[in-house]
Write a protein that holds these residues in place. Sequence first.
Motif, short mmCIF file in Angstrom:
data_model
loop_
_atom_site.label_atom_id
_atom_site.label_comp_id
_atom_site.label_asym_id
_atom_site.label_seq_id
_atom_site.Cartn_x
_atom_site.Cartn_y
_atom_site.Cartn_z
N VAL A 25 11.94 16.14 33.18
CA VAL A 25 11.62 16.14 31.75
C VAL A 25 10.25 16.79 31.53
N ARG A 26 9.27 16.41 32.36
CA ARG A 26 7.93 16.98 32.24
C ARG A 26 7.96 18.49 32.43
N ARG A 27 8.68 18.95 33.45
CA ARG A 27 8.74 20.39 33.73
C ARG A 27 9.38 21.16 32.57
N GLU A 28 10.50 20.65 32.06
CA GLU A 28 11.18 21.34 30.96
C GLU A 28 10.34 21.33 29.68
N ALA A 29 9.68 20.21 29.41
CA ALA A 29 8.82 20.13 28.23
C ALA A 29 7.65 21.11 28.37
N SER A 43 3.25 23.01 15.65
CA SER A 43 3.96 21.73 15.49
C SER A 43 4.99 21.54 16.60
N GLY A 44 5.70 22.60 16.95
CA GLY A 44 6.66 22.52 18.05
C GLY A 44 5.97 22.36 19.38
N ARG A 45 4.88 23.07 19.58
CA ARG A 45 4.11 22.96 20.81
C ARG A 45 3.59 21.54 20.98
N GLY A 46 3.16 20.94 19.88
CA GLY A 46 2.66 19.57 19.93
C GLY A 46 3.73 18.57 20.33
N LEU A 47 4.95 18.76 19.84
CA LEU A 47 6.07 17.90 20.25
C LEU A 47 6.33 18.03 21.74
N ALA A 48 6.34 19.25 22.22
CA ALA A 48 6.58 19.48 23.64
C ALA A 48 5.46 18.85 24.48
N LEU A 54 4.24 12.10 28.00
CA LEU A 54 5.01 10.87 28.16
C LEU A 54 5.68 10.84 29.53
N ALA A 55 6.34 11.93 29.87
CA ALA A 55 7.04 12.01 31.15
C ALA A 55 6.04 12.02 32.32
N ALA A 56 4.91 12.67 32.16
CA ALA A 56 3.90 12.70 33.22
C ALA A 56 3.36 11.30 33.50
N ALA A 57 3.37 10.45 32.48
CA ALA A 57 2.93 9.07 32.65
C ALA A 57 4.02 8.20 33.27
N GLY A 58 5.18 8.80 33.51
CA GLY A 58 6.27 8.07 34.16
C GLY A 58 7.13 7.27 33.22
N SER A 59 7.06 7.59 31.93
CA SER A 59 7.83 6.85 30.93
C SER A 59 8.70 7.79 30.12
N LEU A 60 9.85 7.28 29.72
CA LEU A 60 10.71 8.04 28.81
C LEU A 60 10.94 7.26 27.51
N ASP A 61 10.13 6.21 27.29
CA ASP A 61 10.22 5.46 26.04
C ASP A 61 9.81 6.36 24.88
N GLY A 62 10.72 6.58 23.97
CA GLY A 62 10.47 7.48 22.85
C GLY A 62 10.85 8.92 23.13
N ALA A 63 11.28 9.20 24.34
CA ALA A 63 11.60 10.58 24.71
C ALA A 63 12.83 11.11 23.97
N GLN A 64 13.77 10.24 23.67
CA GLN A 64 14.99 10.68 22.96
C GLN A 64 14.62 11.27 21.60
N SER A 65 13.82 10.55 20.85
CA SER A 65 13.41 11.03 19.53
C SER A 65 12.61 12.32 19.63
N LEU A 66 11.68 12.38 20.56
CA LEU A 66 10.88 13.59 20.74
C LEU A 66 11.75 14.77 21.13
N THR A 67 12.73 14.52 22.00
CA THR A 67 13.62 15.62 22.43
C THR A 67 14.44 16.14 21.27
#
Length: 86
Positions: A25-29, A43-48, A54-67
């Motif tokens: 996830v981190r790599r693709e983002a 704005s798009g860069r900020g989402l990425a 988030l992924a670098a911190a080892g969490s995917l909480d909230g990743a669905q909405s961001l994706t």
Amino acid sequence: LFVAESGNYCQALEDALISGDTAVVRREAHTVKSMLATFSFESGRGLAEQLEHLAAAGSLDGAQSLTVQLVAAVQWLAAELKREMA
């Protein structure tokens, strides 16, 4: 190239999220963040960037909405660029 590959970027983001692998996830983002920065689409860069951190911190909480938001941003930019090229 971005317009032609935008669907692949979106699919890679969605697949990475489904995998649950934070490193993927981190790599693709990061990849998408770099592409959006090329076009100064902040704005798009900020989402990425948020998804990447988030992924670098080892969490995917909230990743669905961001994706979902990030995929929509990529699709919007691709459509705008395609319109400009026409």
